[in-house]
Scaffold this active site. Structure first.
Site, PDB file in Angstrom:
ATOM      1  N   CYS A   1     -31.725  31.444  11.551  1.00  0.00           N
ATOM      2  CA  CYS A   1     -32.958  31.879  12.213  1.00  0.00           C
ATOM      3  C   CYS A   1     -34.043  32.117  11.182  1.00  0.00           C
ATOM      4  CB  CYS A   1     -32.836  33.171  13.033  1.00  0.00           C
ATOM      5  SG  CYS A   1     -31.774  33.023  14.462  1.00  0.00           S
TER       6      CYS A   1
ATOM      7  N   GLY B   1     -33.532  27.070  11.893  1.00  0.00           N
ATOM      8  CA  GLY B   1     -33.077  27.100  13.270  1.00  0.00           C
ATOM      9  C   GLY B   1     -33.835  26.099  14.094  1.00  0.00           C
TER      10      GLY B   1
ATOM     11  N   ASN C   1     -33.172  37.765  12.449  1.00  0.00           N
ATOM     12  CA  ASN C   1     -32.344  36.812  11.700  1.00  0.00           C
ATOM     13  C   ASN C   1     -31.145  37.581  11.193  1.00  0.00           C
ATOM     14  OD1 ASN C   1     -32.615  35.281   8.403  1.00  0.00           O
ATOM     15  ND2 ASN C   1     -31.212  34.839  10.055  1.00  0.00           N
ATOM     16  N   GLY C   2     -29.961  37.178  11.610  1.00  0.00           N
ATOM     17  CA  GLY C   2     -28.758  37.865  11.156  1.00  0.00           C
ATOM     18  C   GLY C   2     -27.779  37.975  12.297  1.00  0.00           C
TER      19      GLY C   2
ATOM     20  N   CYS D   1     -26.697  36.899   1.010  1.00  0.00           N
ATOM     21  CA  CYS D   1     -25.768  35.802   1.312  1.00  0.00           C
ATOM     22  C   CYS D   1     -25.894  34.716   0.246  1.00  0.00           C
ATOM     23  CB  CYS D   1     -26.133  35.244   2.684  1.00  0.00           C
ATOM     24  SG  CYS D   1     -25.446  33.633   3.048  1.00  0.00           S
TER      25      CYS D   1
ATOM     26  N   TYR E   1     -27.343  26.507   0.340  1.00  0.00           N
ATOM     27  CA  TYR E   1     -27.762  25.561   1.372  1.00  0.00           C
ATOM     28  C   TYR E   1     -28.875  26.034   2.291  1.00  0.00           C
ATOM     29  CZ  TYR E   1     -27.552  22.857   5.691  1.00  0.00           C
ATOM     30  OH  TYR E   1     -27.886  22.119   6.784  1.00  0.00           O
TER      31      TYR E   1
ATOM     32  N   SER F   1     -30.299  18.322   0.994  1.00  0.00           N
ATOM     33  CA  SER F   1     -29.956  19.618   0.419  1.00  0.00           C
ATOM     34  C   SER F   1     -29.297  19.510  -0.955  1.00  0.00           C
ATOM     35  CB  SER F   1     -29.056  20.387   1.391  1.00  0.00           C
ATOM     36  OG  SER F   1     -28.034  19.543   1.858  1.00  0.00           O
TER      37      SER F   1
ATOM     38  N   ASP G   1     -22.519  16.860  -2.868  1.00  0.00           N
ATOM     39  CA  ASP G   1     -22.974  17.547  -1.651  1.00  0.00           C
ATOM     40  C   ASP G   1     -22.913  19.047  -1.898  1.00  0.00           C
ATOM     41  OD1 ASP G   1     -24.011  17.928   0.853  1.00  0.00           O
ATOM     42  OD2 ASP G   1     -22.361  16.985   1.945  1.00  0.00           O
TER      43      ASP G   1
ATOM     44  N   CYS H   1     -18.107  33.278   8.804  1.00  0.00           N
ATOM     45  CA  CYS H   1     -19.241  34.172   8.537  1.00  0.00           C
ATOM     46  C   CYS H   1     -19.523  34.995   9.795  1.00  0.00           C
ATOM     47  CB  CYS H   1     -20.486  33.376   8.171  1.00  0.00           C
ATOM     48  SG  CYS H   1     -21.918  34.461   7.925  1.00  0.00           S
TER      49      CYS H   1
ATOM     50  N   CYS I   1     -17.610  34.068   2.832  1.00  0.00           N
ATOM     51  CA  CYS I   1     -17.122  32.791   3.365  1.00  0.00           C
ATOM     52  C   CYS I   1     -16.217  32.083   2.345  1.00  0.00           C
ATOM     53  CB  CYS I   1     -18.271  31.899   3.834  1.00  0.00           C
ATOM     54  SG  CYS I   1     -19.535  31.571   2.605  1.00  0.00           S
TER      55      CYS I   1
HETATM   56  P1  AMP Z   1     -19.206  19.553   7.615  1.00  0.00           P
HETATM   57  O1  AMP Z   1     -19.366  18.159   8.085  1.00  0.00           O
HETATM   58  O2  AMP Z   1     -18.824  20.468   8.742  1.00  0.00           O
HETATM   59  O3  AMP Z   1     -18.244  19.672   6.470  1.00  0.00           O
HETATM   60  O4  AMP Z   1     -20.636  20.089   7.160  1.00  0.00           O
HETATM   61  C1  AMP Z   1     -21.054  20.016   5.837  1.00  0.00           C
HETATM   62  C2  AMP Z   1     -22.458  19.528   5.758  1.00  0.00           C
HETATM   63  O5  AMP Z   1     -23.298  20.321   6.605  1.00  0.00           O
HETATM   64  C3  AMP Z   1     -22.976  19.654   4.343  1.00  0.00           C
HETATM   65  O6  AMP Z   1     -23.502  18.398   4.014  1.00  0.00           O
HETATM   66  C4  AMP Z   1     -24.083  20.692   4.391  1.00  0.00           C
HETATM   67  O7  AMP Z   1     -25.255  20.158   3.807  1.00  0.00           O
HETATM   68  C5  AMP Z   1     -24.299  20.995   5.853  1.00  0.00           C
HETATM   69  N1  AMP Z   1     -24.117  22.419   6.143  1.00  0.00           N
HETATM   70  C6  AMP Z   1     -23.329  23.299   5.548  1.00  0.00           C
HETATM   71  N2  AMP Z   1     -23.389  24.503   6.121  1.00  0.00           N
HETATM   72  C7  AMP Z   1     -24.261  24.408   7.124  1.00  0.00           C
HETATM   73  C8  AMP Z   1     -24.774  25.325   8.102  1.00  0.00           C
HETATM   74  N3  AMP Z   1     -24.355  26.563   8.163  1.00  0.00           N
HETATM   75  N4  AMP Z   1     -25.672  24.862   8.970  1.00  0.00           N
HETATM   76  C9  AMP Z   1     -26.078  23.604   8.925  1.00  0.00           C
HETATM   77  N5  AMP Z   1     -25.635  22.692   8.045  1.00  0.00           N
HETATM   78  C10 AMP Z   1     -24.731  23.068   7.148  1.00  0.00           C
END
Ligand code: AMP
Length: 465
Positions: free
Chosen positions: A2, A33, A108-109, A242, A248, A289, A351, A388, A442
């Site tokens: 958020c 968000g 936010n939280g 956090c 990220y 990112s 990544d 989380c 986390c």
């Molecule tokens: P996953 O496919 O579930 O392993 O998601 C990992 C990817 O999602 C990574 O490339 C991150 O850049 C992105 N990511 C990680 N955490 C978040 C989050 N909380 N919200 C949105 N994107 C995320």
């Protein structure tokens, strides 16, 4: 996540400005968000609110901003943590006190004891319209003893537990509030005679405001025509920003605690290259990112940095779409590979994190289909093994791939030649902070306060049912 923002302008200011500045600040917080957005504005008498499902640019049309006139405003862009993704749960939320009038709130939280606080309030006869923890926070404030909003806010906050960066607007004042650990960021800025608050410094930059300072953990700040006043200080005996904000969540163009997020991510990449080297021809990021981290990895390893994946700019953060079906579909739509860069090459792909493990596999397949002879995945954070409860809807614990398998199992699952994660110590040292300054739950399971591990984002809906 958020995003929250607010503005308080001096008497005599252009009444069309506050909502407009808030709109552009929200644009700069869109990455926090993408489910719904809203603005509340006041002309000193009452509050007007526009809030709808969708992206900031879809939610507000010119007539909305005109109708939101006034010299103070509050904006919110939502990513659901407690309470599902629907319009009733969109923010800002407005509540009413019989003698003090209306109050709008953007949060936010995640308030982790929302269920208990709500049960206590319901026992006192308070009724609830939504399944969001933000309504619980707002109604706890209204129900608290006190003759002023200052007194009610200060009274209510100690009964809450968890993470809150709050922006509150009444016809007479704007409040900026951070939980005692400072889990989510919140900053104050100035633009001419106006005060602004925002989740991130990048939103201040976007609207041409200057950073004044961070809202400190545990601070309650009130902004009104008399200026900025510190109403209360409820800091805990440690802080707990956090660490995933650094990894990220925050925009690379923001500063967290006075430190450039971009520079921190570059440093993560440099340390990762020392900890997990690879024999390869090219380093590429998963955009956007991980770009700074890949720059850092390439610099330290001496392997050339190239872009090997191009991200479609018009597809948002896939993870934010709340269902797995939507998420998987969007991965395929999100990236195109550059054959010229990849063909015949041993590729290091950087990544920022692996959460459920649904993004990495399709990316590895895409790189191989585009001619990569080897794919070495490097991740700029440690394995995420714990849920989380403090404002990031990461996944339930059993959905986190690193809680289910060891690193070799994950490597096989995503189909890379090698897989290397940044160490916890490496990640923390890149932020310039210490472990006691950060929430690392986390990665470590060390929560700032005890949590009920069965909490889920729909918990208030189930309680109601
Ligand atoms: P996953 O496919 O579930 O392993 O998601 C990992 C990817 O999602 C990574 O490339 C991150 O850049 C992105 N990511 C990680 N955490 C978040 C989050 N909380 N919200 C949105 N994107 C995320």
């Amino acid at each position: 996540m958020c995003g929250v923002t607010g503005i308080w302008s001096p008497p005599g200011s252009d009444p069309t400005e506050a909502a407009r500045v808030t709109f552009f600040a929200l644009y700069a917080l869109q990455h926090r968000g993408q489910e719904s957005a809203g603005i509340a504005a006041t002309d000193g008498r009452d509050l007007r609110v526009v809030r709808r499902m969708g992206l900031v640019g879809q939610v507000f049309a010119e007539p909305d901003l005109g109708a939101l006139g006034g010299r103070a405003a509050l904006g919110h862009t939502r990513y659901s943590t407690t309470g599902s993704s629907r319009i009733e749960n969109a923010q800002p939320m407005v509540v009413r006190d019989e003698s003090l009038g209306e109050l709008a709130i953007g949060h936010n939280g995640n308030c982790i004891n929302a269920r208990d606080v709500r049960r206590d309030l319901e026992a006192e006869g308070v009724s609830f319209q939504t399944s969001s923890d933000t309504e619980v926070v707002a109604k706890a404030v209204v129900a608290a003893p006190g003759a002023t909003w200052d007194q009610k806010i200060v009274h209510a906050l100690p009964s809450l537990s968890g993470a809150w960066s709050l922006v509150i607007l009444t016809p007479r004042a704007l409040y900026a509030i951070r939980d005692p650990f400072g889990v989510r960021p919140l900053v104050v800025g100035r633009k001419g005679g106006s005060y602004l608050v925002a989740s991130e410094t990048s939103a201040l930059d976007t609207v041409g405001a200057e950073l004044v300072r961070d809202v400190l953990p545990g601070e309650v700040l009130r902004i009104d025509d008399a200026g900025l006043t510190r109403v209360a200080d409820m800091a805990a005996d440690r802080t707990g920003l956090c660490v995933f904000e650094h990894v990220y969540l925050a925009s690379a163009s923001s500063e967290l605690g006075g430190r450039s997020v971009y520079a921190t991510r570059e440093r993560m990449g440099e340390i990762l290259a020392e900890e997990r080297p690879a024999d390869a021809d090219v380093v590429i990021p998963v955009p956007d990112s991980a770009i700074p981290a890949a720059v850092g990895y390439a610099r330290t390893s001496g392997i050339p940095f190239r872009e090997g994946l191009i991200k479609n700019r018009y597809i948002g953060r896939t993870f934010i779409q709340p269902s797995q079906a939507l998420r998987q579909h969007s991965v395929a739509l999100k990236y195109n590979a550059l054959r010229d860069v990849l063909s015949g090459k041993r590729v290091v792909v950087v990544d920022d994190s692996i959460v459920r493990g649904s993004t990495s596999g399709p990316i590895v397949q895409l790189l191989r289909r585009s001619g990569a002879t080897e794919v070495h995945m490097r991740i700029c954070s440690p394995p995420i093994r714990h849920q989380c409860f403090f404002g990031v809807d990461m996944a339930r614990r059993d959905e986190l791939i690193a809680s289910q398998m060891e690193i070799e199992g994950i490597r096989q699952h995503i189909g890379t030649d090698s897989l290397g994660y940044l160490s916890l110590e490496g990640m923390i040292s890149a932020t310039g902070a210490t472990r006691r300054d950060l929430c690392t739950a986390c990665f470590t399971g060390d929560y700032l306060v005890p949590v009920q591990l069965e909490l889920s984002k729909e918990s208030l809906e189930r309680q109601r049912a």
